[in-house]
Design a protein around this motif. Structure first.
Motif, mmCIF file in Angstrom:
data_model
loop_
_atom_site.group_PDB
_atom_site.id
_atom_site.type_symbol
_atom_site.label_atom_id
_atom_site.label_comp_id
_atom_site.label_asym_id
_atom_site.label_seq_id
_atom_site.Cartn_x
_atom_site.Cartn_y
_atom_site.Cartn_z
ATOM 1 N N ALA A 238 1.203 -1.337 -0.329
ATOM 2 C CA ALA A 238 -0.552 0.369 -0.178
ATOM 3 C C ALA A 238 0.911 0.905 -0.219
ATOM 4 O O ALA A 238 0.255 2.215 -0.760
ATOM 5 C CB ALA A 238 -1.096 -0.032 1.295
ATOM 6 N N ARG A 239 1.936 1.044 1.093
ATOM 7 C CA ARG A 239 3.114 2.396 0.609
ATOM 8 C C ARG A 239 3.198 3.126 -0.267
ATOM 9 O O ARG A 239 3.419 4.097 -1.215
ATOM 10 C CB ARG A 239 4.179 2.337 1.832
ATOM 11 N N ILE A 240 3.896 1.665 -1.549
ATOM 12 C CA ILE A 240 4.519 1.756 -2.515
ATOM 13 C C ILE A 240 3.423 2.591 -3.373
ATOM 14 O O ILE A 240 3.941 3.515 -4.653
ATOM 15 C CB ILE A 240 5.219 0.301 -2.823
ATOM 16 N N ALA A 241 2.169 1.408 -3.644
ATOM 17 C CA ALA A 241 2.047 1.755 -4.230
ATOM 18 C C ALA A 241 1.178 3.457 -4.134
ATOM 19 O O ALA A 241 0.456 4.676 -5.081
ATOM 20 C CB ALA A 241 0.433 1.192 -3.546
ATOM 21 N N ALA A 242 1.033 4.109 -3.420
ATOM 22 C CA ALA A 242 0.854 5.543 -2.790
ATOM 23 C C ALA A 242 1.350 6.098 -2.911
ATOM 24 O O ALA A 242 1.506 7.234 -3.680
ATOM 25 C CB ALA A 242 0.903 5.714 -1.307
ATOM 26 N N ALA A 258 5.052 9.484 0.587
ATOM 27 C CA ALA A 258 3.275 9.382 1.076
ATOM 28 C C ALA A 258 3.472 8.778 2.488
ATOM 29 O O ALA A 258 4.350 7.979 2.000
ATOM 30 C CB ALA A 258 2.809 9.091 -0.206
ATOM 31 N N PRO A 259 2.778 9.625 3.171
ATOM 32 C CA PRO A 259 2.414 8.638 4.068
ATOM 33 C C PRO A 259 1.619 7.731 4.111
ATOM 34 O O PRO A 259 0.947 7.200 3.007
ATOM 35 C CB PRO A 259 1.628 9.438 5.052
ATOM 36 N N ALA A 260 2.168 6.513 4.896
ATOM 37 C CA ALA A 260 1.730 5.213 4.615
ATOM 38 C C ALA A 260 0.680 5.043 5.400
ATOM 39 O O ALA A 260 0.373 5.766 6.504
ATOM 40 C CB ALA A 260 2.594 4.008 5.618
ATOM 41 N N PRO A 261 -0.799 4.532 4.668
ATOM 42 C CA PRO A 261 -1.975 4.102 5.423
ATOM 43 C C PRO A 261 -2.144 3.798 6.735
ATOM 44 O O PRO A 261 -0.770 2.840 6.979
ATOM 45 C CB PRO A 261 -2.366 2.793 4.134
ATOM 46 N N THR A 262 -2.804 3.750 7.443
ATOM 47 C CA THR A 262 -2.665 3.626 9.182
ATOM 48 C C THR A 262 -2.872 2.128 9.111
ATOM 49 O O THR A 262 -3.897 1.513 8.224
ATOM 50 C CB THR A 262 -3.788 3.968 10.056
ATOM 51 N N PRO A 263 -2.208 1.317 9.233
ATOM 52 C CA PRO A 263 -2.368 -0.487 9.288
ATOM 53 C C PRO A 263 -3.237 -0.784 10.868
ATOM 54 O O PRO A 263 -3.338 0.174 12.043
ATOM 55 C CB PRO A 263 -0.970 -0.981 9.553
ATOM 56 N N ALA A 264 -3.580 -2.207 10.244
ATOM 57 C CA ALA A 264 -4.606 -1.739 11.494
ATOM 58 C C ALA A 264 -3.111 -3.176 11.829
ATOM 59 O O ALA A 264 -1.444 -3.575 12.500
ATOM 60 C CB ALA A 264 -4.570 -3.869 11.246
ATOM 61 N N PRO A 265 -3.188 -3.135 13.868
ATOM 62 C CA PRO A 265 -2.264 -3.095 14.840
ATOM 63 C C PRO A 265 -1.174 -4.641 14.234
ATOM 64 O O PRO A 265 -2.716 -5.638 14.041
ATOM 65 C CB PRO A 265 -2.798 -3.574 16.481
ATOM 66 N N VAL A 266 -0.022 -4.317 14.126
ATOM 67 C CA VAL A 266 0.719 -5.830 14.456
ATOM 68 C C VAL A 266 1.212 -5.608 15.518
ATOM 69 O O VAL A 266 1.909 -5.202 15.487
ATOM 70 C CB VAL A 266 0.670 -5.837 12.746
ATOM 71 N N GLU A 267 1.947 -7.407 15.428
ATOM 72 C CA GLU A 267 2.578 -7.616 16.516
ATOM 73 C C GLU A 267 3.915 -7.738 16.167
ATOM 74 O O GLU A 267 3.912 -8.214 14.572
ATOM 75 C CB GLU A 267 2.028 -8.871 17.006
ATOM 76 N N THR A 268 5.045 -7.061 16.698
ATOM 77 C CA THR A 268 6.016 -7.404 16.267
ATOM 78 C C THR A 268 7.338 -8.769 16.457
ATOM 79 O O THR A 268 8.461 -9.285 15.344
ATOM 80 C CB THR A 268 6.967 -6.098 16.697
ATOM 81 N N ALA A 269 6.821 -9.310 17.886
ATOM 82 C CA ALA A 269 7.172 -10.517 17.578
ATOM 83 C C ALA A 269 6.403 -10.883 18.503
ATOM 84 O O ALA A 269 5.535 -11.198 19.034
ATOM 85 C CB ALA A 269 8.234 -10.150 18.643
ATOM 86 N N PRO A 270 6.155 -12.947 18.373
ATOM 87 C CA PRO A 270 5.209 -13.453 18.804
ATOM 88 C C PRO A 270 5.353 -13.342 20.467
ATOM 89 O O PRO A 270 6.606 -13.169 21.176
ATOM 90 C CB PRO A 270 5.618 -14.817 18.518
ATOM 91 N N ALA A 271 4.312 -13.517 20.633
ATOM 92 C CA ALA A 271 4.022 -13.076 22.901
ATOM 93 C C ALA A 271 4.377 -14.686 23.075
ATOM 94 O O ALA A 271 3.752 -15.727 22.625
ATOM 95 C CB ALA A 271 2.641 -12.960 22.949
ATOM 96 N N PRO A 272 5.510 -14.351 24.103
ATOM 97 C CA PRO A 272 4.937 -15.364 24.902
ATOM 98 C C PRO A 272 3.994 -16.025 25.109
ATOM 99 O O PRO A 272 2.362 -15.632 25.240
ATOM 100 C CB PRO A 272 5.343 -15.116 26.139
ATOM 101 N N ILE A 273 3.776 -17.477 25.907
ATOM 102 C CA ILE A 273 2.461 -17.932 25.872
ATOM 103 C C ILE A 273 2.105 -18.892 27.321
ATOM 104 O O ILE A 273 3.302 -18.923 28.072
ATOM 105 C CB ILE A 273 1.831 -19.718 24.967
#
Length: 339
Positions: A238-242, A258-273
């Motif tokens: 999406a950023r590249i397309a903008a 161009a400012p990147a579209p506001t993405p949905a929150p994503v995890e940067t690393a898997p959370a502990p179980i």
């Protein structure tokens, strides 16, 4: 006639030593061009091997004025026809025989071996039950290992023979220690086997179940990771397309990113179980080899690694041992392998 008879007798006496002289000169001929027959002892000097690998000096000869052979083994008179089968393949010189009878050992003896295989002198109050076998063997092995200094460099066959005696003694001591170790360890092994038989099935079944659950959790975490990576790719696309759309609107203007579209929150690393029972489990991202698409390219890339080099060298040696001679990339040489 009298002179002829004396000459014939002298010739006969001299000829009695001929087999021994020929055997002493070429031991490899014994049993071949020098025939050996049970009960047909030949006059000469020999040595007979004992069960403990030591040698006894043996003399077989016709006493002056007698046509009957006599034999002596370590100074004890024995039957010539009986000792012959034990000594016929070990001819020795008269000088070596004499030195052995005087307790000086054999010329090809290693000093350490000769000292160790000689039966120990009994001492007053000696009680073999009080002797620690491990300590006795340790003393003998330590002494034998010190004797190795004499054979760091071997420059003649006589020294090689002595070195071989020391090697044989070290192997013998190693086997003795291993037999005692196995004997003393056996009761503990049997008890250990009984414990293993009772508990190992439980250990293995519980561990297999735990591993199966872990793999299922890992599969779910991999699905989550793949979904996360998919969303990250969408954001990037999406950023590249903008940016591309902005360039098309104002082709001659300097286009600000161009400012990147506001993405949905994503995890940067898997959370502990976190579990409701027991400890939590950490989750990390690990890159693994899925498949090899070019073995040759991979081998070239990894050929500088010591582990691969060792494996390749071992494979090359196995190929040589199997009779292959067309192996590229190596140089060979001949060595004398002692078994």
């Amino acid at each position: 006639m009298a002179e002829q008879s004396i000459g014939t007798l002298v010739s006969k006496i001299v000829d009695r030593w001929s087999w021994w002289r020929a055997a002493l000169k070429n031991p490899a001929a014994i049993g071949k061009t020098l025939p050996v027959h049970d009960g047909d002892a030949q006059q000469g000097y020999y040595r007979a091997k004992n069960k403990d690998k030591s040698f006894d000096p043996v003399a077989i000869f016709y006493p002056e004025g007698s046509d009957e052979l006599v034999a002596y083994r370590s100074g004890r008179e024995v039957r010539a026809d009986e000792v012959w089968s034990f000594c016929c393949r070990y001819p020795v010189s008269f000088e070596a025989y004499t030195a052995a009878t005087e307790g000086k050992g054999w010329p090809d003896d290693d000093a350490t071996v000769a000292a160790q295989v000689k039966p120990p002198e009994p001492t007053a109050g000696d009680n073999s039950a009080d002797v620690d076998e491990a300590e006795t063997l340790k003393d003998q092995i330590d002494a034998a290992l010190k004797g190795m200094d004499a054979y760091k460099t071997i420059g003649d066959d006589a020294t090689a023979a002595k070195a071989l005696s020391l090697r044989n003694r070290l192997n013998e001591l190693s086997n003795q220690a291993d037999k005692i170790r196995a004997k003393l360890k056996e009761p503990f092994l049997e008890g250990g086997k009984a414990v293993d038989a009772k508990f190992q099935p439980l250990v293995k079944s519980a561990k297999a179940g735990a591993d199966t659950v872990r793999n299922s959790i890992g599969a779910w975490e991999t699905i989550k990771l793949q979904e996360q990576r998919r969303r990250e790719r969408e954001v990037e696309q999406a950023r590249i397309a903008a940016e591309e759309a902005a360039r098309k609107r104002e082709p001659d203007a300097e286009v600000m990113e161009a400012p990147a579209p506001t993405p949905a929150p994503v995890e940067t690393a898997p959370a502990p179980i976190k579990a409701t029972y027991g400890k939590a489990a950490s989750v990390s991202v690990k890159v693994v080899v899925d498949e090899v698409t070019d073995w040759q390219a991979l081998a070239i890339y990894m050929c500088g690694h010591p582990t691969l080099q060792t494996a390749l060298r071992d494979l090359a040696q196995r190929a040589i041992d199997a009779g292959r001679t067309n192996i590229p990339g190596i140089k060979t040489k001949e060595i004398a392998a002692v078994r």
